[in-house]
Design a protein around this motif. Structure first.
Motif, PDB file in Angstrom:
ATOM      1  N   VAL A 236     -25.279 -15.489  31.449  1.00  0.00           N
ATOM      2  CA  VAL A 236     -24.086 -16.297  31.183  1.00  0.00           C
ATOM      3  C   VAL A 236     -23.774 -16.183  29.694  1.00  0.00           C
ATOM      4  O   VAL A 236     -24.530 -16.663  28.848  1.00  0.00           O
ATOM      5  CB  VAL A 236     -24.294 -17.769  31.569  1.00  0.00           C
ATOM      6  N   ALA A 237     -22.661 -15.548  29.379  1.00  0.00           N
ATOM      7  CA  ALA A 237     -22.297 -15.319  27.983  1.00  0.00           C
ATOM      8  C   ALA A 237     -21.572 -16.523  27.412  1.00  0.00           C
ATOM      9  O   ALA A 237     -21.040 -17.370  28.142  1.00  0.00           O
ATOM     10  CB  ALA A 237     -21.409 -14.085  27.878  1.00  0.00           C
ATOM     11  N   ALA A 238     -21.530 -16.598  26.094  1.00  0.00           N
ATOM     12  CA  ALA A 238     -20.823 -17.693  25.424  1.00  0.00           C
ATOM     13  C   ALA A 238     -19.341 -17.688  25.752  1.00  0.00           C
ATOM     14  O   ALA A 238     -18.691 -18.734  25.751  1.00  0.00           O
ATOM     15  CB  ALA A 238     -21.044 -17.598  23.913  1.00  0.00           C
ATOM     16  N   SER A 239     -18.798 -16.513  26.034  1.00  0.00           N
ATOM     17  CA  SER A 239     -17.373 -16.416  26.364  1.00  0.00           C
ATOM     18  C   SER A 239     -17.041 -17.109  27.677  1.00  0.00           C
ATOM     19  O   SER A 239     -15.871 -17.401  27.948  1.00  0.00           O
ATOM     20  CB  SER A 239     -16.963 -14.944  26.437  1.00  0.00           C
ATOM     21  N   ALA A 240     -18.062 -17.378  28.501  1.00  0.00           N
ATOM     22  CA  ALA A 240     -17.819 -18.056  29.770  1.00  0.00           C
ATOM     23  C   ALA A 240     -17.639 -19.559  29.589  1.00  0.00           C
ATOM     24  O   ALA A 240     -17.210 -20.241  30.522  1.00  0.00           O
ATOM     25  CB  ALA A 240     -18.985 -17.792  30.728  1.00  0.00           C
ATOM     26  N   LEU A 241     -17.972 -20.076  28.410  1.00  0.00           N
ATOM     27  CA  LEU A 241     -17.844 -21.505  28.157  1.00  0.00           C
ATOM     28  C   LEU A 241     -16.417 -21.844  27.743  1.00  0.00           C
ATOM     29  O   LEU A 241     -15.737 -21.029  27.123  1.00  0.00           O
ATOM     30  CB  LEU A 241     -18.814 -21.934  27.050  1.00  0.00           C
ATOM     31  N   PRO A 242     -15.964 -23.044  28.053  1.00  0.00           N
ATOM     32  CA  PRO A 242     -14.623 -23.458  27.603  1.00  0.00           C
ATOM     33  C   PRO A 242     -14.564 -23.508  26.073  1.00  0.00           C
ATOM     34  O   PRO A 242     -15.592 -23.630  25.398  1.00  0.00           O
ATOM     35  CB  PRO A 242     -14.467 -24.860  28.214  1.00  0.00           C
ATOM     36  N   HIS A 243     -13.361 -23.413  25.531  1.00  0.00           N
ATOM     37  CA  HIS A 243     -13.189 -23.486  24.088  1.00  0.00           C
ATOM     38  C   HIS A 243     -13.641 -24.859  23.573  1.00  0.00           C
ATOM     39  O   HIS A 243     -13.421 -25.882  24.221  1.00  0.00           O
ATOM     40  CB  HIS A 243     -11.728 -23.252  23.716  1.00  0.00           C
ATOM     41  N   HIS A 244     -14.292 -24.877  22.403  1.00  0.00           N
ATOM     42  CA  HIS A 244     -14.761 -26.115  21.778  1.00  0.00           C
ATOM     43  C   HIS A 244     -15.623 -26.924  22.750  1.00  0.00           C
ATOM     44  O   HIS A 244     -15.469 -28.144  22.877  1.00  0.00           O
ATOM     45  CB  HIS A 244     -13.575 -26.963  21.299  1.00  0.00           C
ATOM     46  N   VAL A 245     -16.548 -26.260  23.420  1.00  0.00           N
ATOM     47  CA  VAL A 245     -17.305 -26.895  24.493  1.00  0.00           C
ATOM     48  C   VAL A 245     -18.168 -28.045  23.975  1.00  0.00           C
ATOM     49  O   VAL A 245     -18.262 -29.099  24.610  1.00  0.00           O
ATOM     50  CB  VAL A 245     -18.150 -25.847  25.250  1.00  0.00           C
ATOM     51  N   TRP A 246     -18.794 -27.870  22.801  1.00  0.00           N
ATOM     52  CA  TRP A 246     -19.654 -28.937  22.286  1.00  0.00           C
ATOM     53  C   TRP A 246     -18.836 -30.146  21.850  1.00  0.00           C
ATOM     54  O   TRP A 246     -19.268 -31.298  22.022  1.00  0.00           O
ATOM     55  CB  TRP A 246     -20.516 -28.421  21.139  1.00  0.00           C
ATOM     56  N   LEU A 247     -17.657 -29.903  21.311  1.00  0.00           N
ATOM     57  CA  LEU A 247     -16.778 -31.013  20.955  1.00  0.00           C
ATOM     58  C   LEU A 247     -16.323 -31.753  22.206  1.00  0.00           C
ATOM     59  O   LEU A 247     -16.288 -32.995  22.241  1.00  0.00           O
ATOM     60  CB  LEU A 247     -15.568 -30.483  20.181  1.00  0.00           C
ATOM     61  N   ALA A 248     -16.002 -30.994  23.240  1.00  0.00           N
ATOM     62  CA  ALA A 248     -15.537 -31.604  24.492  1.00  0.00           C
ATOM     63  C   ALA A 248     -16.633 -32.436  25.141  1.00  0.00           C
ATOM     64  O   ALA A 248     -16.395 -33.567  25.586  1.00  0.00           O
ATOM     65  CB  ALA A 248     -15.042 -30.519  25.455  1.00  0.00           C
ATOM     66  N   VAL A 249     -17.850 -31.898  25.193  1.00  0.00           N
ATOM     67  CA  VAL A 249     -18.927 -32.626  25.862  1.00  0.00           C
ATOM     68  C   VAL A 249     -19.324 -33.863  25.058  1.00  0.00           C
ATOM     69  O   VAL A 249     -19.682 -34.901  25.628  1.00  0.00           O
ATOM     70  CB  VAL A 249     -20.141 -31.689  26.103  1.00  0.00           C
ATOM     71  N   THR A 250     -19.257 -33.774  23.734  1.00  0.00           N
ATOM     72  CA  THR A 250     -19.552 -34.945  22.907  1.00  0.00           C
ATOM     73  C   THR A 250     -18.492 -36.019  23.092  1.00  0.00           C
ATOM     74  O   THR A 250     -18.799 -37.220  23.165  1.00  0.00           O
ATOM     75  CB  THR A 250     -19.649 -34.547  21.420  1.00  0.00           C
ATOM     76  N   ALA A 251     -17.226 -35.610  23.168  1.00  0.00           N
ATOM     77  CA  ALA A 251     -16.136 -36.565  23.381  1.00  0.00           C
ATOM     78  C   ALA A 251     -16.294 -37.276  24.723  1.00  0.00           C
ATOM     79  O   ALA A 251     -16.125 -38.503  24.817  1.00  0.00           O
ATOM     80  CB  ALA A 251     -14.790 -35.846  23.300  1.00  0.00           C
ATOM     81  N   TRP A 252     -16.621 -36.528  25.772  1.00  0.00           N
ATOM     82  CA  TRP A 252     -16.840 -37.133  27.083  1.00  0.00           C
ATOM     83  C   TRP A 252     -18.007 -38.113  27.037  1.00  0.00           C
ATOM     84  O   TRP A 252     -17.939 -39.218  27.605  1.00  0.00           O
ATOM     85  CB  TRP A 252     -17.113 -36.062  28.132  1.00  0.00           C
ATOM     86  N   THR A 253     -19.081 -37.722  26.368  1.00  0.00           N
ATOM     87  CA  THR A 253     -20.281 -38.563  26.311  1.00  0.00           C
ATOM     88  C   THR A 253     -20.006 -39.876  25.590  1.00  0.00           C
ATOM     89  O   THR A 253     -20.369 -40.957  26.074  1.00  0.00           O
ATOM     90  CB  THR A 253     -21.420 -37.809  25.604  1.00  0.00           C
ATOM     91  N   VAL A 254     -19.351 -39.793  24.435  1.00  0.00           N
ATOM     92  CA  VAL A 254     -19.070 -40.999  23.658  1.00  0.00           C
ATOM     93  C   VAL A 254     -18.076 -41.893  24.403  1.00  0.00           C
ATOM     94  O   VAL A 254     -18.266 -43.118  24.501  1.00  0.00           O
ATOM     95  CB  VAL A 254     -18.529 -40.630  22.259  1.00  0.00           C
ATOM     96  N   THR A 255     -17.033 -41.299  24.953  1.00  0.00           N
ATOM     97  CA  THR A 255     -16.003 -42.081  25.633  1.00  0.00           C
ATOM     98  C   THR A 255     -16.552 -42.789  26.870  1.00  0.00           C
ATOM     99  O   THR A 255     -16.364 -43.999  27.045  1.00  0.00           O
ATOM    100  CB  THR A 255     -14.825 -41.173  26.040  1.00  0.00           C
ATOM    101  N   VAL A 256     -17.236 -42.046  27.728  1.00  0.00           N
ATOM    102  CA  VAL A 256     -17.750 -42.627  28.967  1.00  0.00           C
ATOM    103  C   VAL A 256     -18.967 -43.507  28.700  1.00  0.00           C
ATOM    104  O   VAL A 256     -19.101 -44.595  29.272  1.00  0.00           O
ATOM    105  CB  VAL A 256     -18.090 -41.511  29.972  1.00  0.00           C
ATOM    106  N   GLY A 257     -19.868 -43.058  27.825  1.00  0.00           N
ATOM    107  CA  GLY A 257     -21.058 -43.843  27.547  1.00  0.00           C
ATOM    108  C   GLY A 257     -20.734 -45.176  26.902  1.00  0.00           C
ATOM    109  O   GLY A 257     -21.137 -46.243  27.394  1.00  0.00           O
ATOM    110  N   LEU A 258     -19.979 -45.157  25.804  1.00  0.00           N
ATOM    111  CA  LEU A 258     -19.623 -46.392  25.113  1.00  0.00           C
ATOM    112  C   LEU A 258     -18.626 -47.216  25.923  1.00  0.00           C
ATOM    113  O   LEU A 258     -18.744 -48.445  26.011  1.00  0.00           O
ATOM    114  CB  LEU A 258     -19.041 -46.055  23.739  1.00  0.00           C
ATOM    115  N   GLY A 259     -17.648 -46.540  26.539  1.00  0.00           N
ATOM    116  CA  GLY A 259     -16.671 -47.259  27.345  1.00  0.00           C
ATOM    117  C   GLY A 259     -17.305 -47.964  28.526  1.00  0.00           C
ATOM    118  O   GLY A 259     -16.971 -49.115  28.835  1.00  0.00           O
TER     119      GLY A 259
END
Length: 306
Positions: free
Chosen positions: A268-291
């Motif tokens: 699985v190459a890095a190109s298979a990941l969505p753009h800004h994947v770490w930013l996206a996953v962090t945003a989801w984590t903070v939003t859902v976790g804290l919310g």
């Protein structure tokens, strides 16, 4: 004989408020507070942190008891996702041919099943966390968020146990052991916070709407079908409108699956990941976790009441 007027025996106007005021003064004098009162968020967080050992002990005890009646015991922690993966491979890989264009489909499928089941089990357990533990809630005073968090810890313990088997599967199917495997730890931490937020959200909803426990398996199954567990997202998004492709790539379950596959599978190459994947996953984590935490805390006084 004179007739006594009703006003002669009526209580003074201030009498109705005298008793509550006296009670409030006594409570303040002796440091008493309203039973079941919701503490402020900083105090609630401090109390929750103070119960961290209880959360781990409760989760460990429930996990041990979960399989005591089964002959194979805790082996079912591994057998359940493996059997699910085998069924999905038969139906989607062999019969429907979704394995076309996916290198090392067995490792791809098993990783997706194991990772999504972590979220699915945490959400389903969280939905019933309050309703199934009313006796404990009414008998003991503790931050109620301990319960959905404890059920998330149970599922994390199961996943950690299963990851050893998943690692063997991945190595046996030809994937090398690389430094990318170290990414498993931050992915699990982020997914655990995300799952805990979902579990707390559903715990509050499930406490008020008991029918939600019957509906959630269907919702989770639909979410699973949209999360690239047994099909390649890049293959599908090449033939759909841009907005559908964007929505699929923003699916948090898909992001966690892709990150775990990238960590464990060299194919699985890095190109298979969505753009800004770490930013996206962090945003989801903070939003859902804290919310989810704030959403659950705001109804703290209501849990366990008829």
């Amino acid at each position: 004989m004179t007739e006594h007027s009703g006003s002669a025996t009526a209580a003074p106007p201030h009498a109705a408020t005298a008793a509550p005021e006296a009670s409030a003064a006594l409570a303040a004098r002796f440091g008493l507070s309203v039973s079941g009162r919701r503490p402020g968020l900083p105090e609630y967080t401090r109390l929750l942190w103070g119960r961290r050992h209880f959360i781990v002990a409760f989760a460990t005890a429930r996990l041990t008891a979960m399989y005591t009646a089964a002959r194979l015991g805790q082996i079912w922690q591994v057998l359940t996702p493996l059997l699910n993966a085998a069924v999905f491979y038969l139906v989607f890989g062999l019969l429907l041919g979704t394995n076309r264009g996916v290198p090392n489909y067995i490792a791809y499928l098993c990783t997706g099943v194991f990772v999504f089941q972590f979220t699915q089990s945490a959400v389903l357990a969280g939905t019933r966390a309050i309703a199934d533990n009313l006796g404990l809630i009414r008998a003991l005073h503790f931050p109620r968020a301990c319960l959905p968090i404890a059920f998330t810890v149970i599922q994390l313990q199961q996943l950690v146990f299963s990851m050893g088997v998943l690692g063997v599967i991945i190595l046996v199917t030809g994937e090398p052991l690389t430094f990318r495997w170290l990414l498993v730890l931050p992915v699990l931490v982020l997914q655990s916070v995300f799952n805990a937020g979902l579990a707390m959200t559903m715990a509050r909803i499930g406490a008020k709407t008991t029918d939600m426990a019957q509906l959630m398996p269907f919702i989770m199954r639909t979410w699973m079908y949209l999360s690239g567990i047994f099909w390649s997202v890049s293959t599908v998004t090449a033939h759909v409108p841009h907005w559908i492709s964007t929505a699929l790539n923003l699916n948090p379950a898909l992001i966690f699956n892709n990150l775990m596959r990238y960590a464990l599978m060299d194919s699985v190459a890095a190109s298979a990941l969505p753009h800004h994947v770490w930013l996206a996953v962090t945003a989801w984590t903070v939003t859902v976790g804290l919310g989810g935490y704030l959403f659950f805390w705001r109804a703290e006084e209501e849990y366990g009441r008829g």
